[in-house]
Design an enzyme around this catalytic site. Sequence first.
Site, PDB file in Angstrom:
ATOM      1  N   CYS A  50       0.813  -1.222   0.000  1.00 17.72           N
ATOM      2  CA  CYS A  50       0.000   0.000   0.000  1.00 17.72           C
ATOM      3  C   CYS A  50       0.840   1.262   0.000  1.00 17.72           C
ATOM      4  O   CYS A  50       0.321   2.350  -0.252  1.00 17.72           O
ATOM      5  CB  CYS A  50      -0.954  -0.004   1.190  1.00 17.72           C
ATOM      6  N   ASN A  51       2.145   1.155   0.331  1.00 20.75           N
ATOM      7  CA  ASN A  51       2.945   2.386   0.302  1.00 20.75           C
ATOM      8  C   ASN A  51       4.289   2.227  -0.392  1.00 20.75           C
ATOM      9  O   ASN A  51       5.184   3.036  -0.182  1.00 20.75           O
ATOM     10  CB  ASN A  51       3.150   2.936   1.730  1.00 20.75           C
ATOM     11  N   SER A 109       8.326   1.551   6.740  1.00 17.91           N
ATOM     12  CA  SER A 109       6.890   1.594   6.472  1.00 17.91           C
ATOM     13  C   SER A 109       6.270   2.912   6.901  1.00 17.91           C
ATOM     14  O   SER A 109       6.822   3.627   7.740  1.00 17.91           O
ATOM     15  CB  SER A 109       6.183   0.455   7.212  1.00 17.91           C
ATOM     16  N   ALA A 190     -12.194  -8.717   3.314  1.00 20.31           N
ATOM     17  CA  ALA A 190     -11.816  -9.660   4.380  1.00 20.31           C
ATOM     18  C   ALA A 190     -10.434 -10.254   4.146  1.00 20.31           C
ATOM     19  O   ALA A 190     -10.147 -11.360   4.597  1.00 20.31           O
ATOM     20  CB  ALA A 190     -12.856 -10.779   4.477  1.00 20.31           C
ATOM     21  N   GLY A 192      -6.035  -9.620   4.302  1.00 22.28           N
ATOM     22  CA  GLY A 192      -5.139  -9.427   5.433  1.00 22.28           C
ATOM     23  C   GLY A 192      -5.408  -8.153   6.199  1.00 22.28           C
ATOM     24  O   GLY A 192      -5.546  -8.159   7.428  1.00 22.28           O
TER      25      GLY A 192
END
EC number: 1.2.1.70
Length: 440
Positions: A50-51, A109, A190, A192
Amino acid sequence: MSLLVLGLSHHGAPLELLESAALDQSARGRLEGAIVASEHVAEAVVVSTCNRTEVYAEGLTFHGALTDVSEALAEATGVALSDLQPHLYVHYEDRGIAHAFSVASGLDSMAVGEAQILGQLRESLTRAQRRGHVGPALNGLLQQALRVGKRVHAETGIDDVSRSLVGSGLTAATEVVGPLAGARVLVVGAGGMGALAATAASQAGAASVTITNRGAARAERLAVRVDGAAVPWDDRRAALADADIIISSTGATGVIITAEDVAAGATARSGRPQVFIDLALPHDVDLTVSEVAGATRIGLAELGELLSGAGDVLQVREARDIVTGEVAAYLTERSAEAVAPTVAALRSRAQEVVDVEMRRLGRRTPELTDHDRAEVERAVHRIVEKLLHAPTVRVKQLAQDGQGGSYAKALSELFDLDPREVSVVSTPPVLPSSDEEVGR
């Protein structure tokens, strides 16, 4: 061959670009395939979360690999190379190793210290192994990165310091809708991240937790785990109107929750506020949702600002110390492995000389008993071991200091060695320590 890491992350790329560059599993595999087809690259692993979206490559040439990986990434993402380049980072060799270990430890992160990256990295490595895109170099590096990440989480308190994206989002949401004890939470997706969101909301004491997912079976299993309820995907709009906090992370390529969906449910809510926590990349929740009366959207950019202050805490410094030590140990071990074939070739050449001379002695002195012959052979071996002890210990010491390569090359030239010979490299020797006694 050399390690090359190229990519872009939340550190230097705008969220819109990260969204455009995000790749699903199939696209990651295709990108790896395109990269290893290059004459300048031997192995490749693509990690897309996601990043971040980044490529780990074992290059045969630096500039050729850099060019081919950059062009392949632009082709795979559909983003012009001229738009990617200002935001790309490039790490080479030692810095690439340090980057891999930091990523696996959660130090790079958006939510510093988050453990989900371990699973994402393992998944990326497994896919590359299955498709034949990874070989011994990247496999060894990333396996060690995973071990380092596990060690960081086991030996430091970074898990306590790291406020996850979910936790930060819930905290921000309660400032709008009030305490979680009176809030109804809907989790869309639904997978991770959805499982993390549902678990966090349940453990934090939400009034209710509802799950919706395209695959009903997975939603139902997760609902049982968190003592919540599951609703069919087709009924999600009704569930949306009933929820106070909506957490969405589906991995879909398009918007899942539109401003029209939110506006349609606003009437039934009679002005009660509603918060949408969008953890997806690309985003699940329409960016204009916040324009609907009573609705607030919190996306990754906002969460990144909430999490930006975790960099200097004690637990993070402890984690960085572990990573620094692990990088040094990895480099030392790799240097020792690089000179081991030369040492093996040197010992193999010495053994050949001993064998030749013992056969010659047997022809010239047939009257020697087996006992005497064995004694002579042991004496010769002791002499050889004593002579080889100093160079083998020295090459190990120099390898630890990063200078083993030139010393190994000198040994190869002086003794006319071929470290590539299969019989040599198949069973490399254990290098003796500097205080190991020789000749016993």
